[in-house]
Design a protein around this motif. Structure first.
Motif, PDB file in Angstrom:
ATOM      1  N   GLN A  31       0.801  -1.221   0.000  1.00  0.00           N
ATOM      2  CA  GLN A  31       0.000   0.000   0.000  1.00  0.00           C
ATOM      3  C   GLN A  31       0.837   1.276   0.000  1.00  0.00           C
ATOM      4  O   GLN A  31       0.399   2.306  -0.493  1.00  0.00           O
ATOM      5  N   PHE A  32       2.050   1.202   0.569  1.00  0.00           N
ATOM      6  CA  PHE A  32       2.886   2.403   0.666  1.00  0.00           C
ATOM      7  C   PHE A  32       4.288   1.973   1.068  1.00  0.00           C
ATOM      8  O   PHE A  32       4.471   0.956   1.754  1.00  0.00           O
ATOM      9  N   LEU A  33       5.284   2.761   0.633  1.00  0.00           N
ATOM     10  CA  LEU A  33       6.675   2.493   0.997  1.00  0.00           C
ATOM     11  C   LEU A  33       7.345   3.791   1.432  1.00  0.00           C
ATOM     12  O   LEU A  33       7.032   4.863   0.910  1.00  0.00           O
ATOM     13  N   ARG A  34       8.272   3.653   2.363  1.00  0.00           N
ATOM     14  CA  ARG A  34       8.985   4.827   2.872  1.00  0.00           C
ATOM     15  C   ARG A  34      10.450   4.466   3.104  1.00  0.00           C
ATOM     16  O   ARG A  34      10.755   3.383   3.593  1.00  0.00           O
ATOM     17  N   GLY A  35      11.350   5.369   2.735  1.00  0.00           N
ATOM     18  CA  GLY A  35      12.766   5.142   2.977  1.00  0.00           C
ATOM     19  C   GLY A  35      13.401   6.354   3.632  1.00  0.00           C
ATOM     20  O   GLY A  35      12.955   7.491   3.421  1.00  0.00           O
ATOM     21  N   SER A  36      14.421   6.137   4.437  1.00  0.00           N
ATOM     22  CA  SER A  36      15.171   7.265   4.997  1.00  0.00           C
ATOM     23  C   SER A  36      16.642   6.890   5.095  1.00  0.00           C
ATOM     24  O   SER A  36      16.995   5.725   5.310  1.00  0.00           O
ATOM     25  N   HIS A  37      17.474   7.881   4.894  1.00  0.00           N
ATOM     26  CA  HIS A  37      18.916   7.703   5.030  1.00  0.00           C
ATOM     27  C   HIS A  37      19.443   8.975   5.679  1.00  0.00           C
ATOM     28  O   HIS A  37      19.545  10.022   5.036  1.00  0.00           O
ATOM     29  N   GLN A  38      19.719   8.887   6.956  1.00  0.00           N
ATOM     30  CA  GLN A  38      20.216  10.039   7.699  1.00  0.00           C
ATOM     31  C   GLN A  38      21.621   9.729   8.196  1.00  0.00           C
ATOM     32  O   GLN A  38      21.890   8.649   8.714  1.00  0.00           O
ATOM     33  N   GLN A  39      22.495  10.710   8.033  1.00  0.00           N
ATOM     34  CA  GLN A  39      23.917  10.463   8.194  1.00  0.00           C
ATOM     35  C   GLN A  39      24.598  11.799   8.482  1.00  0.00           C
ATOM     36  O   GLN A  39      24.188  12.828   7.949  1.00  0.00           O
ATOM     37  N   GLU A  40      25.628  11.789   9.290  1.00  0.00           N
ATOM     38  CA  GLU A  40      26.445  12.984   9.507  1.00  0.00           C
ATOM     39  C   GLU A  40      27.764  12.788   8.775  1.00  0.00           C
ATOM     40  O   GLU A  40      28.533  11.882   9.102  1.00  0.00           O
ATOM     41  N   MET A  41      28.019  13.635   7.775  1.00  0.00           N
ATOM     42  CA  MET A  41      29.197  13.447   6.937  1.00  0.00           C
ATOM     43  C   MET A  41      30.319  14.436   7.245  1.00  0.00           C
ATOM     44  O   MET A  41      31.246  14.595   6.445  1.00  0.00           O
TER      45      MET A  41
END
Length: 373
Positions: A148-158
């Motif tokens: 029904q739905f998809l969600r992605g996240s990529h959080q990072q300190e560079m």
């Protein structure tokens, strides 16, 4: 199993060195050559892994008729130029993410693949992580029901990464959160709308002209009733490293853990349950199964920063190598191939363009070519 051997050259020996022992042990690969501009580093790695063919010039490497395929692990601004040069030189290409930094570069790579008939694969870790393989198995077994739905996240300190990363627009490096939401339903992105939020440090802004601390994007999946959302941050945002995706189905839903090393959650109806993600080494040739659970860059614990931050990339490295080598041996298309890699990469490129224009809708180019096995 075929006894055919593919002569592989690895280009870039920071993150790239992680893959050397995997190619050395894969039954259909020959770890033929390495390439690095810094000759001291080149010789150090060559001696450590017993590799005799060494090049400090990429151009000279491409002239070597013994090289069947190159695996590119250089800074992202070099990916497109080096991939095109390799294809033009008659070499198959595996390339770390992202495919390129502009839509035109992605198009040129796809066109080079069409013209040469050679193979290109973007080495996207998440779609070969144990988490993705677990959810893919549930979905293909019918346990999730209808997506029904998809969600992605990529959080990072560079902060502290090499200078070319400083101030990078968050969505320019979005493949880790875009790829799983396209790969699971086997779909392509049709168009995107993205908003930027917050502001990074003033000294970081001029390099790319991007002010945003976070970019969040909605994606319409082509020829489906699905949309998806991805969120990306790189600087000045307090968050433990998180490279994740969630999938909401009619029967079951999967939510990635909020805290690294804790267990993720499966919701069956309204009932949540913690789940231990199994390893998928059994899908691999026996010779490389051990590489799903450990880094390979030396025996003293040294490893590349992306591998440390990314929690080992979900055991994906041997799966990536096996997908690429198997595609070459069997004459099949890998996932993601050139057209699919371009679609995944251009989601991020066009999402940033959308964010810089107040969320205006941006359509993906049609990169389609015959992907039949």
């Amino acid at each position: 199993m075929s006894e055919k051997k593919i002569n592989v050259a690895i280009v870039g020996l920071g993150f790239g060195a992680e893959f050397i022992p995997i190619y050395q042990k894969h039954p259909n690969a020959n770890m033929y050559a390495i390439c690095q501009r810094n000759e001291d580093k080149l010789n150090e790695i060559g001696e450590a892994f017993g590799i005799q063919k060494r090049y400090s010039s990429y151009e000279e490497l491409l002239k070597d008729p013994g090289v069947d395929a190159v695996h590119i692990n250089t800074p992202i601004q070099s990916h497109a130029e080096q991939a095109i040069a390799a294809l033009r030189a008659g070499k198959h290409v595996a390339c770390t993410v992202p495919m390129a930094t502009t839509v035109d570069e992605c198009r040129l790579i796809v066109e080079a693949v069409k013209e040469t008939g050679l193979t290109y694969m973007m080495m996207e870790t998440v779609v070969y992580s144990r988490e993705f393989l677990f959810i893919k198995e549930l979905y293909e077994n019918g346990e999730l029901g209808k997506i029904q739905f998809l969600r992605g996240s990529h959080q990072q300190e560079m902060a502290g990464w090499p200078g070319y990363w400083e101030g990078l627009p968050p969505m320019y490096y979005a493949t880790h959160c875009v790829s799983p939401i396209l790969a699971l339903p086997k779909a392509e992105a049709e168009y995107v709308s993205c908003f930027g939020s917050g502001t990074i440090s003033e000294e970081l802004i001029p390099k790319y002209g991007s002010p945003f601390a976070i970019e969040s994007c909605h994606i319409k999946l082509k020829d489906t009733d699905l949309s998806a959302e991805v969120t990306r941050s790189l600087f000045n945002t307090a968050r433990q490293y998180r490279e994740s995706f969630d999938v909401y189905g009619s029967k079951k839903s999967f939510e990635w853990t909020l805290v690294e090393h804790e267990e993720s959650v499966i919701h069956t109806g309204e009932t949540p349950e913690r789940v231990k993600i199994p390893d998928y080494a059994h899908l691999l040739p026996a010779e490389i199964q051990s590489f799903t659970t450990k880094g390979v860059y030396g025996d003293d614990g040294e490893t590349h920063l992306s591998f440390i931050q990314g929690s080992g990339h979900g055991g994906s490295h041997p799966h990536l190598v096996n997908e690429f080598i198997s595609a070459l041996v069997n004459g099949k298309q890998p996932y993601p191939n050139a057209a699919q890699s371009a679609n995944i990469t251009c989601v991020g490129i066009l999402a940033h363009e959308s964010a810089m224009n107040g969320g205006e809708k941006r359509y993906l180019p049609d990169f389609t070519f015959n992907t039949a096995d």
